[in-house]
Structures are given as structure tokens and as C-alpha cells.
Design a protein around this motif. Sequence first.
Motif, PDB file in Angstrom:
ATOM      1  N   SER A 153      -2.177  -1.288   0.055  1.00 48.74           N
ATOM      2  CA  SER A 153      -1.744  -0.635  -1.181  1.00 48.74           C
ATOM      3  C   SER A 153      -1.878  -1.545  -2.390  1.00 48.74           C
ATOM      4  N   GLY A 154      -2.029  -2.853  -2.135  1.00 47.13           N
ATOM      5  CA  GLY A 154      -2.122  -3.809  -3.232  1.00 47.13           C
ATOM      6  C   GLY A 154      -0.780  -4.376  -3.645  1.00 47.13           C
ATOM      7  N   THR A 155       0.304  -3.890  -3.047  1.00 49.13           N
ATOM      8  CA  THR A 155       1.642  -4.388  -3.408  1.00 49.13           C
ATOM      9  C   THR A 155       2.415  -4.912  -2.195  1.00 49.13           C
ATOM     10  N   ALA A 156       1.833  -4.832  -1.010  1.00 48.52           N
ATOM     11  CA  ALA A 156       2.527  -5.310   0.194  1.00 48.52           C
ATOM     12  C   ALA A 156       2.621  -6.831   0.164  1.00 48.52           C
ATOM     13  N   GLN A 157       3.795  -7.350   0.543  1.00 50.78           N
ATOM     14  CA  GLN A 157       4.028  -8.790   0.590  1.00 50.78           C
ATOM     15  C   GLN A 157       4.198  -9.212   2.046  1.00 50.78           C
ATOM     16  N   LEU A 158       3.269 -10.044   2.534  1.00 51.04           N
ATOM     17  CA  LEU A 158       3.294 -10.484   3.931  1.00 51.04           C
ATOM     18  C   LEU A 158       3.409 -12.013   3.969  1.00 51.04           C
ATOM     19  N   PRO A 159       4.550 -12.551   4.423  1.00 49.70           N
ATOM     20  CA  PRO A 159       4.712 -14.006   4.451  1.00 49.70           C
ATOM     21  C   PRO A 159       4.146 -14.636   5.717  1.00 49.70           C
ATOM     22  N   ALA A 160       3.592 -15.829   5.569  1.00 49.93           N
ATOM     23  CA  ALA A 160       3.186 -16.660   6.705  1.00 49.93           C
ATOM     24  C   ALA A 160       3.846 -18.014   6.520  1.00 49.93           C
ATOM     25  N   TYR A 161       4.167 -18.663   7.628  1.00 50.80           N
ATOM     26  CA  TYR A 161       4.853 -19.957   7.555  1.00 50.80           C
ATOM     27  C   TYR A 161       4.050 -21.000   8.324  1.00 50.80           C
ATOM     28  N   ILE A 162       3.631 -22.035   7.600  1.00 53.71           N
ATOM     29  CA  ILE A 162       2.945 -23.175   8.199  1.00 53.71           C
ATOM     30  C   ILE A 162       4.023 -24.204   8.520  1.00 53.71           C
TER      31      ILE A 162
ATOM     32  N   TYR B 212       7.701  -7.683   6.667  1.00 53.69           N
ATOM     33  CA  TYR B 212       6.969  -7.676   5.399  1.00 53.69           C
ATOM     34  C   TYR B 212       7.388  -6.432   4.634  1.00 53.69           C
ATOM     35  N   THR B 213       7.066  -6.412   3.357  1.00 61.77           N
ATOM     36  CA  THR B 213       7.438  -5.271   2.521  1.00 61.77           C
ATOM     37  C   THR B 213       6.184  -4.522   2.078  1.00 61.77           C
ATOM     38  N   GLY B 214       6.328  -3.227   1.872  1.00 66.31           N
ATOM     39  CA  GLY B 214       5.217  -2.421   1.388  1.00 66.31           C
ATOM     40  C   GLY B 214       4.255  -2.018   2.488  1.00 66.31           C
TER      41      GLY B 214
END
Length: 323
Positions: free
Chosen positions: A259-268, A253-255
Amino acid sequence: MKAQFLDLHAAADFMGPGAIEINRYQSEITDIVRRRGIFGQRIKQVPATGHPSRYFEQSAIASPTATNAFVDPRSISAPVVTPTRVERSVPLKALVSQINYNLFDMELGAQQSQYAFLQAKDLADAVDGLMRTHDVNLWNGADTSLTSPTKPEYYGVAGQIATGGNVATVAVSDPIVDTIKSTIAQMVSNSSYEVRPTAIYGNPVLLDLIDREMKTQFNVILNTVEVTGGVKVKALSTQAGEIPLIPDWSLGYTGTPGSGTAQLPAYIVSEDMIEYHWLTDPNPRVFQLGLSGSLAAQLVVVKFGAVIVKGANYAHYKVTVTR
């Protein structure tokens, strides 16, 4: 018998009356280095049909519209219908690794009778190391096309799902669990395809956020299910049943979360719709080459295959969470 005189001052930690202290080590090597991931052990392993490995995907059945199907029983006129099928393919990729054993070092170790297991351990670790690279690339492979490969790596599952177009976002103020549940309900309600998601993969940091959200907002403690031998994870109750939340360290993930800007992906994902097409053997193979001029034993680990996401545009979903 050969007698040798040695200077112990160079090797001894302490020398004194009645005592000589020398370096001693534990016979075990501390090793909790991460190796395999769970994802590669749960998806289908199938033999490749060739290079590329090909298959057909049916996108629709021969189903007439109600207007054409219902006719006057005294004047029957049958509509002509045909099924819709698409040819798909995936190019095979090669993974390779080599480890060399120096003849001098091996014989020295044998004569010292220390760490006799190292040769076998290092070979096993070489195989595990290649499979670790394989597992990371299953998700994050840098290739961008199944028909016109641009990189020697896999076309990663994350990239294939994102290219399929099924992407949802969760804003900072939006609940993560509600978005995931509604997304799964949307997948299951598909009138064209019988979609049954089987797992949600994400970085452990994201899955911890989901767990804490369930406790804080709903006072719910998630159930636990076993996903592979000895590995138990939390499960989320959805319209597709209880779906395991599987932590995968290879999904980055990024960030900085919070912080309000972190990008966390999940995959279904629907795991039965993700396949690894292998050549000759689903496991890595080890080949021993002839001795080189330096008399080093050379062992090469090799694996051929590729991963394919079937139904990337309807059987799977990417959910990007901002926190």
C-alpha cells in the motif's frame, strides 16, 4: 454390580434394525497451535546476580591520544589514563499461570477411559502457554525503563534497541537489501566497539520481500543455514559474514504491504549481547497447591527473570521498511 437402564435416543445418531450409530471421536486431538519462538532459544541464559541483576559495561579502554602517547625519548612524560566503565542493571519480572483440575471431571474421564493423556497434555500446554507469553514479551514487553520500571512486563528487546538510537529507515522506493547491508557495514566499521551482528529478525512477510527482491533485482537465491535444531532459514551475505534471516511471528507490522504505508521492522542483533537473567531456574517451574474447598487440584506455573540488551546503542540496529 449395578445395573442401569439408559435411553440411547439422546446419544445415538441413528437407531434401526440391526444398527445403532453413536458418536465416536479420534483418540488424537488435532493441535498445531503455535508455541515457542526461536529468539528466546538463541539468546544467552544467565543467572541473575540479585534484584535488580547488575553488571558493568566498559565503554572505553585506557587509550591515550597520539599527541599524548608519542613523546621525546630523551624526555619521557607519561600521560595518565583510566578505563571507562558504567554500572548497569535490570529488574526481574514474574510470570505466572494456573490450571485447575476438577475432581469430578478427572474421575469421570478416568472411568470412561478416554483421553487419559489430557491431564499431562494440558499441564504441558500451560507451561508452553506461559513460555509463549514470555517469547512475545521478549520482543514486545511494555515496560519503558530498566532503572525505573513502569509496567510489570519485560522491557522488550525492540524497545531497548529503539531507545538506543540506532534506527534506519527504508523508503518505499529504496532497496531493502542494500540498506540492511550498508547498515551492517556501518556497525562492523565502528572504531570504538568490536561489533559482530549474528542475526536479522523480522516478520515472515518482510523476509519474504527480501527474498523476492534478491531474486528479482539480482537473480540471487539466498543460501540456507540452520539456526536451531531442525530449523533452517535463508542467509544474507554481508560484511559480517552470512547472517541468518530469522522469521519471528511475534514481530508485528502495521498496514498492508504494497500500500506504500505499511511499516515492517527488522532487527539486526548481536545475540551474544542479549541476555536473559533468570532466578533459580531458566525454565518455568510447576507448583501443586493443596486441594481447595471444591476439591480441585491447582497447579501454578511460575518463572522469574528479565531480558537485557547490552550495547543497545552500538551492537544492534532497527531497520524500518516502508512498503
